[in-house]
Design an enzyme around this catalytic site. Structure first.
Site, mmCIF file in Angstrom:
data_model
loop_
_atom_site.group_PDB
_atom_site.id
_atom_site.type_symbol
_atom_site.label_atom_id
_atom_site.label_comp_id
_atom_site.label_asym_id
_atom_site.label_seq_id
_atom_site.Cartn_x
_atom_site.Cartn_y
_atom_site.Cartn_z
ATOM 1 N N THR A 181 -14.084 2.184 4.075
ATOM 2 C CA THR A 181 -13.916 1.902 2.651
ATOM 3 C C THR A 181 -15.165 1.169 2.178
ATOM 4 O O THR A 181 -15.884 0.569 2.982
ATOM 5 C CB THR A 181 -12.700 1.008 2.398
ATOM 6 O OG1 THR A 181 -12.898 -0.210 3.118
ATOM 7 C CG2 THR A 181 -11.420 1.661 2.875
ATOM 8 N N GLU A 325 -8.500 5.994 1.784
ATOM 9 C CA GLU A 325 -7.295 5.843 2.605
ATOM 10 C C GLU A 325 -6.324 7.022 2.490
ATOM 11 O O GLU A 325 -5.353 7.100 3.225
ATOM 12 C CB GLU A 325 -6.541 4.568 2.185
ATOM 13 C CG GLU A 325 -7.196 3.270 2.656
ATOM 14 C CD GLU A 325 -8.202 2.711 1.666
ATOM 15 O OE1 GLU A 325 -8.718 3.494 0.841
ATOM 16 O OE2 GLU A 325 -8.464 1.499 1.707
ATOM 17 N N LYS A 433 -6.616 -10.123 -18.294
ATOM 18 C CA LYS A 433 -5.389 -10.740 -18.776
ATOM 19 C C LYS A 433 -5.709 -11.746 -19.877
ATOM 20 O O LYS A 433 -6.204 -12.832 -19.616
ATOM 21 C CB LYS A 433 -4.641 -11.422 -17.633
ATOM 22 C CG LYS A 433 -3.215 -11.752 -18.017
ATOM 23 C CD LYS A 433 -2.393 -12.124 -16.808
ATOM 24 C CE LYS A 433 -0.909 -12.034 -17.137
ATOM 25 N NZ LYS A 433 -0.068 -12.466 -16.054
ATOM 26 N N TRP A 438 -2.047 -7.729 -20.836
ATOM 27 C CA TRP A 438 -3.058 -7.016 -20.054
ATOM 28 C C TRP A 438 -3.880 -6.092 -20.939
ATOM 29 O O TRP A 438 -3.344 -5.381 -21.780
ATOM 30 C CB TRP A 438 -2.384 -6.175 -18.969
ATOM 31 C CG TRP A 438 -1.700 -6.983 -17.904
ATOM 32 C CD1 TRP A 438 -0.359 -7.149 -17.746
ATOM 33 C CD2 TRP A 438 -2.315 -7.734 -16.862
ATOM 34 N NE1 TRP A 438 -0.100 -7.943 -16.668
ATOM 35 C CE2 TRP A 438 -1.284 -8.323 -16.103
ATOM 36 C CE3 TRP A 438 -3.651 -7.964 -16.494
ATOM 37 C CZ2 TRP A 438 -1.539 -9.130 -14.996
ATOM 38 C CZ3 TRP A 438 -3.889 -8.771 -15.386
ATOM 39 C CH2 TRP A 438 -2.847 -9.342 -14.664
HETATM 40 P P1 AMP Z 1 -12.706 4.958 -2.848
HETATM 41 O O1 AMP Z 1 -11.826 4.825 -1.686
HETATM 42 O O2 AMP Z 1 -13.985 4.200 -2.730
HETATM 43 O O3 AMP Z 1 -12.934 6.389 -3.209
HETATM 44 O O4 AMP Z 1 -11.984 4.300 -4.119
HETATM 45 C C1 AMP Z 1 -10.681 4.655 -4.488
HETATM 46 C C2 AMP Z 1 -10.370 4.086 -5.833
HETATM 47 O O5 AMP Z 1 -11.152 4.719 -6.857
HETATM 48 C C3 AMP Z 1 -8.943 4.300 -6.299
HETATM 49 O O6 AMP Z 1 -8.058 3.392 -5.704
HETATM 50 C C4 AMP Z 1 -9.083 4.132 -7.798
HETATM 51 O O7 AMP Z 1 -9.108 2.765 -8.179
HETATM 52 C C5 AMP Z 1 -10.427 4.717 -8.083
HETATM 53 N N1 AMP Z 1 -10.274 6.098 -8.586
HETATM 54 C C6 AMP Z 1 -10.397 7.240 -7.898
HETATM 55 N N2 AMP Z 1 -10.226 8.300 -8.712
HETATM 56 C C7 AMP Z 1 -9.963 7.817 -9.945
HETATM 57 C C8 AMP Z 1 -9.692 8.408 -11.223
HETATM 58 N N3 AMP Z 1 -9.678 9.715 -11.398
HETATM 59 N N4 AMP Z 1 -9.449 7.568 -12.258
HETATM 60 C C9 AMP Z 1 -9.484 6.231 -12.104
HETATM 61 N N5 AMP Z 1 -9.748 5.619 -10.938
HETATM 62 C C10 AMP Z 1 -9.988 6.406 -9.861
#
Ligand code: AMP
Length: 538
Positions: A181, A325, A433, A438
């Site tokens: 991650t 994940e 907030k 929110w």
């Molecule tokens: P990563 O594991 O680095 O790809 O990050 C995952 C996170 O990216 C998710 O938990 C979301 O917060 C954000 N994310 C992924 N796709 C979207 C989307 N289409 N719209 C908004 N947030 C997204």
């Protein structure tokens, strides 16, 4: 005995075998490390993968060993994508844009025994090499004029083999790949995909309501294979018998357009890539000849981008959500019949959501007490997920990351409607907030980028004596444009109540991004702090 079906472990080697057997000649167009565009086939990629597996085995790779791979999207990378797990190893995809300290941490943490890298990344690898505790051999793909590492040549190793090799067989639950991650808080965490999770996830992805992939498609992942399991593209395309275009390291809009014109029908990347490409198309007056859909995910896709692709270029946008994940894709905003029947503006509203999950993904909402939240399109809750492609436990963690019922908390706040469409409101930690209410940073950003002079925008919370937190908007204008604070606030005032509007609007040339191309709110907060803003405490 009632009779029995066959044992057929779901291992990823079977995907490349299938593609090479039934879609042998399908083209894989690749911009290689030397910048030259070459054509390969699935049969050729499989042959290279067998040789890579043979070579790695000769070097001493044992079942379960991690192999670091730091490479751009090329046909060579596809060979390794199948060669490493085919030899019984575990691919650890490395993002060259990570900070050196992070790279050192994850290579040591995953205990990579080999590190294979693209020649142009020699400098990145050389800078970390002395601190890598477990790497026994470096393997360079391609040539470099300035070698700084005593590395073996991938091509020489591969070409010395004859492909007379049998894929390592075993349980489908064995590890196949590792991806860390991004670690915006604390150390990066390793997510271990199994052969089974990758196969099932790819099967879910190629379905009509997801990628809708067939042998008539050519898929171009602009998203790098080292970002969140490459969004499964390198598994999904060969499984469907689709061709691929691999754009290599040059992701500038002109280079991307050139690759898209190689027959690509579907492509995938984070929104920032498409903002740049759309701008280029407009300025040069270009049109796509074959592209018909584009997958956009990784962060919220602005409505303006969806509109531009569909209205101006006839390309359908598939807004998708996922995370490292979750293999990573969890939902796609494809149109169910109830949505397809809506008038265009209402349909667009739904496409701004991140869609609904395929079979094998289960999504739900929880309140702060862990109780279910209604699917009414309004009520917000923490998005939780479960399924065979969802993380149970991080690499070397002592405890499961799931609750008693197997749900993984995504850290996203979302709504769900009666049709099961999810709308991401924000990351829990990015919500603002103000006075107990929110405000979604994503909503503010989306409306800001709909202004014709705005290239990109980020909203973050700063501390406020009376309201607790208040939003500040940081805007990167389009080249040559000079939007004013008053004009922006007037534009945003049409979409938000006055108390939701940012207190400050700052203009910058560029916004900071993470190694995966997302807005880096962490860096932005530090920059604001350096300018004298007080940040909310934790
Ligand atoms: P990563 O594991 O680095 O790809 O990050 C995952 C996170 O990216 C998710 O938990 C979301 O917060 C954000 N994310 C992924 N796709 C979207 C989307 N289409 N719209 C908004 N947030 C997204």
């Amino acid at each position: 005995m009632l009779g029995q079906m066959q044992d057929w472990p779901l291992r990823v080697s079977r995907i490349i075998d299938h593609a090479a057997r039934y879609h042998a000649g399908r083209a894989i167009v690749s911009r290689d490390g030397d910048g030259v565009v070459r054509r390969a086939t699935w049969a050729g990629v499989r042959d290279g993968a067998l040789k890579a597996a043979q070579a790695l085995t000769r070097l001493g790779l044992r079942r379960g060993d991690r192999v670091g791979v730091m490479a751009w999207n090329t046909a060579r990378h596809l060979e390794l994508w199948y060669g490493v797990p085919g030899a019984g190893g575990v691919t650890h995809s490395l993002n060259p844009r990570l900070f050196a300290d992070q790279l050192v941490y994850i290579v040591n943490h995953a205990e990579d025994r080999f590190l294979v890298y693209d020649a142009d990344l020699e400098g990145v690898v050389a800078a970390i090499a002395p601190r890598l505790e477990t790497v026994e051999a470096f393997v360079r793909i391609g040539e470099t004029d300035a070698p700084r590492i005593d590395a073996l040549s991938y091509d020489a190793l591969r070409d010395a083999e004859d492909a007379d090799f049998a894929w390592v067989e075993g349980d489908e639950g064995e590890a196949c790949g590792v991806c860390y991650t991004s670690g915006t808080t604390g150390d990066p965490k390793g997510v271990v995909y199994s052969h089974r999770s990758n196969v099932l996830h790819a099967m879910a992805m190629i379905q009509p309501d997801m990628l809708g992939l067939s042998s008539r498609d050519v898929l171009m992942p602009v998203v790098p294979l080292f970002h969140a399991n490459g969004w499964s593209t390198a598994f999904s395309a060969p499984m469907a018998g689709a061709g691929m275009a691999m754009p290599g390291r040059n992701l500038t809009p002109p280079a991307l357009f050139e690759m898209l014109e190689q027959g690509v029908t579907i492509t995938a990347a984070v929104p920032a890539v498409w903002l740049g490409l759309l701008d280029h198309l407009r300025r040069e007056g270009l049109r796509f000849s074959t592209l018909n859909r584009v997958v956009i995910g990784g962060s919220a896709c602005p409505r303006a981008v969806i509109e531009a692709f569909q209205r101006d270029y006839g390309v359908t946008v598939l807004h998708a959500w996922g995370m490292t994940e979750t293999s990573p894709l969890g939902s796609f905003a494809s149109l169910k019949p109830e949505v397809a029947a809506l008038p265009p503006e209402a349909r667009l509203d739904v496409q701004c959501k991140v869609g609904h999950p395929p079979f094998t993904v289960d999504l739900d909402l929880r309140d702060d007490f862990g109780e279910p939240v209604a699917w009414n399109g309004e009520s917000r809750g923490r998005l939780v997920i479960r399924g065979p492609g969802v993380l149970k436990r991080y690499l070397k963690a002592e405890r499961d990351a799931t609750d008693g019922a197997g749900w993984f908390d995504t850290g996203d706040v979302a709504t769900m409607d009666a049709l099961g469409y999810v709308r991401i409101v924000d990351r829990t930690k990015d919500l603002i907030k103000s006075g107990g209410e929110w405000i979604s940073s994503i909503d503010l950003e989306n409306v800001a980028v709909a202004h014709p002079d705005v290239a990109e925008a980020a909203a973050v919370a700063v501390a406020h004596a009376q309201w607790g937190e208040r939003p500040v908007l940081v805007v990167a204008p389009k080249p040559g444009a000079a939007p004013t604070r008053a004009a922006l606030l007037a534009h945003m005032g049409r979409h938000f109540a006055p108390w939701q509007l940012p207190d400050d609007v700052l203009f910058v040339e560029n916004l900071p991004h993470t190694a995966t191309g997302k807005l880096s709110k962490l860096t932005l907060r530090r920059q604001l702090e350096a300018q004298g803003y007080r940040l909310p405490s934790a």
